[in-house]
Each structure stands twice: as C-alpha cells, then as structure tokens.
Write an enzyme that holds these catalytic residues in place. Sequence first.
Site, PDB file in Angstrom:
ATOM      1  N   ASP A 129      -6.127  46.709  38.145  1.00  0.00           N
ATOM      2  CA  ASP A 129      -6.847  45.715  38.941  1.00  0.00           C
ATOM      3  C   ASP A 129      -7.920  45.105  38.060  1.00  0.00           C
ATOM      4  O   ASP A 129      -8.437  45.768  37.152  1.00  0.00           O
ATOM      5  CB  ASP A 129      -7.490  46.361  40.168  1.00  0.00           C
ATOM      6  CG  ASP A 129      -6.476  46.772  41.227  1.00  0.00           C
ATOM      7  OD1 ASP A 129      -5.421  46.127  41.315  1.00  0.00           O
ATOM      8  OD2 ASP A 129      -6.756  47.727  41.967  1.00  0.00           O
ATOM      9  N   ASP A 143      -1.635  41.811  44.370  1.00  0.00           N
ATOM     10  CA  ASP A 143      -2.327  42.044  45.644  1.00  0.00           C
ATOM     11  C   ASP A 143      -2.604  40.720  46.355  1.00  0.00           C
ATOM     12  O   ASP A 143      -2.373  40.585  47.560  1.00  0.00           O
ATOM     13  CB  ASP A 143      -3.658  42.768  45.410  1.00  0.00           C
ATOM     14  CG  ASP A 143      -3.512  44.125  44.758  1.00  0.00           C
ATOM     15  OD1 ASP A 143      -2.427  44.740  44.867  1.00  0.00           O
ATOM     16  OD2 ASP A 143      -4.491  44.580  44.132  1.00  0.00           O
TER      17      ASP A 143
END
Length: 169
Positions: A129, A143
């Site tokens: 991330d 995401d």
Amino acid sequence: MEAETARKVRPLAARARRDAIFFAVAAAVFLLDQATKRAVERWLALGESFPESWPVRLTHVTNTGAAFGILEGQTGFLIVTTVVGLGAILLYYWFPPAEHALLRVALGLQLGGAMGNLVDRVRSGYVVDFVDLQVWPKFNVADSSIVIGVALLLWFFFLHERTAPARPD
C-alpha cells in the site's frame, strides 16, 4: 446460408465488443496496480514517505490483512476469499441482471483490482500500500479500483431501479 452465418457473426461481434471493455478495464487496472507497487518498492524504503511534509504523499507500507488492516495475518483465508470473489465477479459478468457498459466497467475495475492484490498475496504474503492521505488508512490502485467499481455498481442499480418501469406483480 450466408444470411444464417451473418446472423451468427453479429451477436459474436457484439459480445466481443462488450468483452473488450470488461477485459481492457481489468487488464489496465491490473497492470497499473502492479507497476505502481513495483515502483514504490523500488524507489521508497519500507516506511519511507515522499514528499515527507505534504498532506497527500506516497508511503511504502505492507499489509498482511484486508482493507483497513482487518484480518491481519490471514493471508490464506484472504487468498481463498479473493478466489471466490473473482469467481463471483466472472459469474456476475457472464450472467448480468442488466446489460449496460457501466456494469462492464464496474466489474472490470473490481476484477483487475482483486487480481492485483491476489498476485501480491500469493507472491509475497502481503499487499503493498502506498497512497497516504494521513487521515485514512493507506491503500493502493487495486483497492481504489475495487471501491470505485462497487460504487459504480451501486450507483447503476440505484439509477436503474428509479428509472425502470414498474413491473406488475
């Protein structure tokens, strides 16, 4: 004979165009997701942020859980649920309740995002991330694509239900 062949070819051509939208969106999301994650891994050390003092920045972190860090360390479970989710997306694509390009785009976003995070989990046991808003958990392209795809799907059905003619019971 030629007329019969032409009738068979037209639906195939229409299906190919519909499929192209779905698979092109999924492929674009998957490739962008993987490219951005590899770039972050290459250019930022784990935990490093760039630019350091901006409100929106890139921060290299890893996540062994699902969204917002829930189910941390449950990689096997998340792999299985992602595979089931991919199957559901494909089934929904092949047997849609309505035909519309927005549905194909929404499902393509979800498919590409799910595949991007699945590849990371299988390969590394975690997801990279990097989008850091500082007031929200860090996330990635996959995401974002999944969330946007779900939002488009909900928006479509909300609008579809409002504009669909009433059905007699």
